[in-house]
Design an enzyme around this catalytic site. Structure first.
Site, PDB file in Angstrom:
ATOM      1  CG  ASN A 172      -6.264  14.631 -13.428  1.00  0.00           C
ATOM      2  OD1 ASN A 172      -6.751  15.445 -12.625  1.00  0.00           O
ATOM      3  ND2 ASN A 172      -5.225  13.878 -13.115  1.00  0.00           N
ATOM      4  CG  HIS A 213      -0.489  14.081 -12.077  1.00  0.00           C
ATOM      5  ND1 HIS A 213      -1.107  13.698 -10.896  1.00  0.00           N
ATOM      6  CD2 HIS A 213       0.771  13.580 -12.024  1.00  0.00           C
ATOM      7  CE1 HIS A 213      -0.254  13.002 -10.174  1.00  0.00           C
ATOM      8  NE2 HIS A 213       0.893  12.908 -10.831  1.00  0.00           N
TER       9      HIS A 213
HETATM   10  C1  GAR Z   1      -2.696  20.700  -8.906  1.00  0.00           C
HETATM   11  O1  GAR Z   1      -1.349  21.035  -8.775  1.00  0.00           O
HETATM   12  C2  GAR Z   1      -2.870  19.360  -9.587  1.00  0.00           C
HETATM   13  O2  GAR Z   1      -1.812  19.040 -10.415  1.00  0.00           O
HETATM   14  C3  GAR Z   1      -2.935  18.412  -8.422  1.00  0.00           C
HETATM   15  O3  GAR Z   1      -3.603  19.105  -7.406  1.00  0.00           O
HETATM   16  C4  GAR Z   1      -3.333  20.492  -7.535  1.00  0.00           C
HETATM   17  C5  GAR Z   1      -4.636  21.263  -7.376  1.00  0.00           C
HETATM   18  O4  GAR Z   1      -4.408  22.631  -7.255  1.00  0.00           O
HETATM   19  N1  GAR Z   1      -3.655  17.243  -8.806  1.00  0.00           N
HETATM   20  C6  GAR Z   1      -3.230  16.003  -8.577  1.00  0.00           C
HETATM   21  O5  GAR Z   1      -2.230  15.759  -7.969  1.00  0.00           O
HETATM   22  C7  GAR Z   1      -4.158  14.923  -9.108  1.00  0.00           C
HETATM   23  N2  GAR Z   1      -3.551  13.634  -9.013  1.00  0.00           N
HETATM   24  P1  GAR Z   1      -5.597  23.671  -7.426  1.00  0.00           P
HETATM   25  O6  GAR Z   1      -6.778  23.184  -6.594  1.00  0.00           O
HETATM   26  O7  GAR Z   1      -5.034  24.952  -6.890  1.00  0.00           O
HETATM   27  O8  GAR Z   1      -5.928  23.752  -8.891  1.00  0.00           O
END
Ligand code: GAR
Length: 185
Positions: free
Chosen positions: A99, A101
């Site tokens: 994952n 984060h």
């Molecule tokens: C990312 O910044 C990731 O770190 C976060 O969602 C975003 C997705 O962006 N994930 C979390 O917070 C998981 N707990 P994306 O769809 O443009 O890749």
């Protein structure tokens, strides 16, 4: 082959596509994720596994694991997948689910890591790629990099700075895992 789980924009999926990683399949928790269009544009097979379409979360997770395994997926990347994965899914890909984060874990786990870091007034936050276990953003850290919080940052400006780091870190972590067969340490 890699399977990617998405729920949103898919900028991390795009970074992996642009890096040339072998992505066989993209599964989304919602039909509205812009990430699906990015996958289709790259010629990658997609499917939607929305909780509302299944009687129970376990059934959804099993159907999603079956679909990925059927496409030769051995490594799963949660790239902005905003739902918890249950043991029914985790047991299918042991130590092979990662994952990304938007915080320096263990600081600021959960669904609002950028807003939480800003509200806490920290001088730096960051990006983390980690193995997924049953907890919330709690598995072993693979790669991590800090990002400064600057005067006048909003959630949007800070998120953009963190995501630039994520887009570099995630493909690197995935390549490390691909080069390290399960059990080799
Ligand atoms: C990312 O910044 C990731 O770190 C976060 O969602 C975003 C997705 O962006 N994930 C979390 O917070 C998981 N707990 P994306 O769809 O443009 O890749």
């Amino acid at each position: 082959m890699i399977g990617v789980l998405v729920s949103g924009e898919g900028t991390n999926l795009q970074a992996m596509i642009d890096d040339g990683l072998p992505i066989a399949a993209v599964a989304s928790s919602t039909p509205r994720a812009p990430a699906l269009a990015r996958a289709e544009e790259a010629g990658i097979e997609t499917a939607v596994f929305a909780l509302a379409d299944f009687a129970a979360r376990e059934e959804r997770d099993e159907a999603m694991a079956d679909w990925l395994a059927g496409r030769g997926v051995e490594l799963v990347v949660a790239a902005g997948f905003m739902e918890l994965l249950r043991p029914a899914f985790l047991e299918r890909f042991p130590d092979r689910i990662v994952n990304v984060h938007a915080a320096l874990l263990p600081a600021f786990p959960g669904v609002r890591p950028v807003a939480d870091a800003l509200a806490a007034g920290v001088a730096e936050t960051g990006a983390t790629v980690h193995l997924v276990d049953e907890g919330i953003d709690s598995g072993a850290v693979l790669l991590q990099e800090s990002v400064p919080v600057v005067d006048g940052d909003s959630v949007e400006t800070l998120r953009t700075r963190i995501q630039t780091v994520e887009h570099r870190l995630l493909p690197r972590a995935v390549r490390l895992l691909l080069a390290d067969p399960v059990g080799a340490g």
